[in-house]
Write an enzyme that holds these catalytic residues in place. Structure first.
Site, PDB file in Angstrom:
ATOM      1  CG  HIS A 198      -5.359  -2.694   0.301  1.00 57.64           C
ATOM      2  ND1 HIS A 198      -4.950  -2.678  -1.130  1.00 57.64           N
ATOM      3  CD2 HIS A 198      -4.818  -1.615   1.912  1.00 57.64           C
ATOM      4  CE1 HIS A 198      -3.808  -1.909  -0.660  1.00 57.64           C
ATOM      5  NE2 HIS A 198      -3.527  -1.173   1.096  1.00 57.64           N
ATOM      6  CG  ASP A 231      -6.496  -3.776  -3.378  1.00 57.29           C
ATOM      7  OD1 ASP A 231      -7.146  -2.522  -2.969  1.00 57.29           O
ATOM      8  OD2 ASP A 231      -5.321  -3.734  -3.284  1.00 57.29           O
ATOM      9  CB  SER A 275      -1.192   0.351   1.267  1.00 57.15           C
ATOM     10  OG  SER A 275      -2.149   0.972   1.155  1.00 57.15           O
TER      11      SER A 275
END
Length: 489
Positions: free
Chosen positions: A399, A345, A289
């Site tokens: 995610h 995602d 991320s």
């Protein structure tokens, strides 16, 4: 055939061989469980050469066979990859290694993913803790506490980051007035391979692992979408990511130097020390991320600073970072990037959800500096490929880095069923989300400190314990490897 000895070829042959039986099970008149549960039972029955009837009446019996995974190791013996390390690090952009996924590459990607996961597992999330935002363990104990010593790396430095954002009080990280730091967060670490791992992988490998978003100020920065110039060329990167990477203040304890300066000092010292000893050195930067975005900024800076150092980035669920000029400069510098993404995602689709690299016409328009673009090779995974995972929409689960690692461990190719001889413990998926099918009986969000960090003292009262002195964040103890004499002696 034992589950632990089933090879990829055997698995594919077995799946092809049992296709008729698969159809028969699907047509079972008593079958009324969700498709995921049926697929899980069927797939396990095929791999184990056992008949598992996926009906409500016999599901408790099926769990016995599912739990056979508990008596097998979570990883197989590691191969010597010293003759192929450059290809595994992406010297040819992982050509012919992604489809199908080469087993040596899979193992290395999972290894780097577990380093990135460590930045979450050791982070102190407790808003009532005076050390909220720090690492719960000192750098000498990190891998031991998280069970990662098997990878053969030693942590040499912790990294801290801050943001120049004035937050509303309701968004402040800690509820404790006397906190270890009101400005900084532990954002990652630098580690280096030991002698045994160095022989196995063919060179001394330095790893930098960056954490993803957990602190409120980081959320705020992630929401920015402005591009800011990087260097003197046309390269521009997302303003919020750059702020976290570059921010510093003399008024702080841990960020008198920025995360950028901390990591560059450490990597430069390590590379210099090992090169003076005549060793071949590489750098692998990883993150999930926000951590994937910081990893790419880090790679850009290293490639522009240290000559002839192989630099590779393995990112997971990372957003777009910069514009087309940024991409071009990375390519010219020789930075190699493998982006691992999950189809469901949403984070890798941001920012630039409308105007991005898919619009090829933008490449031909000069002066178009505001278009975000991805860079590097992509390994795309699909939640629907795993019979262990639930259907439906679960944005946080899609995610989650543990979901990524589970899918990588089971991935063979886009055209091949999920690899049921995968070794990684499937229970890890539910550490911080609810993605596993209920038949596995794994509680959601189960990863936490015992009793949420409270302990029973000598008087029979539940209290928050003091940290061991060696685990208390101390700027004096956060010295680089050259200061401590680690590895380079």
């Amino acid at each position: 055939m034992a589950l632990s000895t089933l090879t990829n070829n055997h698995f594919v042959a077995a799946m092809n061989h049992v296709q008729p039986q698969q159809n028969m099970v699907l047509d079972h008149p008593k079958t009324n469980l969700p498709n995921k549960a049926k697929r899980l039972a069927e797939s396990l029955s095929h791999v184990l050469h056992l008949h598992i009837d996926p009906t409500p009446r016999t599901i408790h019996k099926n769990l016995h066979f599912i739990n056979l995974h508990h008596s097998t190791p979570t990883m197989s013996p590691r191969e010597n990859i010293s003759q192929k390390w450059r290809q595994i690090q992406g010297c040819d952009d992982w050509e012919n290694m992604l489809e199908p996924l080469h087993p040596w590459l899979r193992r290395e990607v999972v290894k780097y993913g577990e380093f990135a996961q460590a930045t979450y597992d050791a982070f102190d999330y407790d808003s009532f803790s005076e050390y909220c935002g720090s690492c719960r363990y000192n750098q000498n104990k990190l891998f031991q506490k998280l069970g990662l010593t098997r990878h053969g790396y030693t942590v040499t430095r912790y990294l801290y980051a801050m943001s120049h954002v004035d937050l509303p009080r309701w968004l402040e990280r800690s509820r404790v007035a006397d906190t270890w730091s009101k400005d900084s967060n532990w954002i990652g670490f630098v580690a280096v391979s030991d002698d045994q791992e160095t022989r196995r992988i063919g060179r001394r490998n330095i790893v930098v692992a960056w954490r993803g978003t957990v602190a409120p100020c980081e959320w705020y920065e992630d929401f920015q979408s402005k591009l800011e110039p990087l260097g003197h060329g046309g390269a521009k990167v997302e303003q919020g990511f750059l702020s976290i990477y570059k921010s510093k203040s003399d008024a702080t304890r841990y960020n008198k130097s920025s995360a950028s300066e901390q990591v560059m000092n450490e990597v430069t010292n390590l590379v210099k020390g090992f090169r003076e000893k005549g060793e071949q050195v590489s750098l692998t930067i990883t993150g999930h991320s926000l951590g994937g975005a910081l990893a790419l900024l880090n790679a850009y800076e290293v490639a522009a600073t240290i000559v002839d150092l192989p630099v590779s980035v393995i990112s997971f669920g990372a957003p777009r970072v910069g514009n087309i000029a940024f991409k071009d400069e990375l390519q010219q510098m020789g930075v190699k990037l493998l982006r691992v993404t999950v189809k469901q995602d949403w984070v890798p689709k941001m920012p630039g959800i409308l105007f991005n690299e898919r619009f090829k016409v933008f490449d031909e328009i000069t002066g178009l500096e505001w278009v975000y673009t991805h860079y590097g090779a992509q390994l795309e995974l699909d939640v629907r490929s795993s019979p262990y995972l639930k259907g439906g929409i679960n944005l946080s689960g899609f995610h989650s880095l543990e979901t990524y690692l589970h899918l990588i461990d089971g991935h063979l190719s886009c055209e091949t069923p999920f690899r049921l001889e995968a070794k990684r413990d499937v229970a890890l998926v539910n550490k911080s989300c609810d993605m596993l099918v209920d038949e596995l009986r794994i509680a959601q969000c189960w990863y936490q400190l015992a009793n949420k960090g409270l302990v029973l003292n000598a008087h029979g009262r539940w209290v928050k314990p003091k940290r061991d002195p060696e685990d208390v964040p101390s700027h004096a103890s956060e010295l680089c490897s050259a200061d401590l004499g680690i590895v380079l002696m």
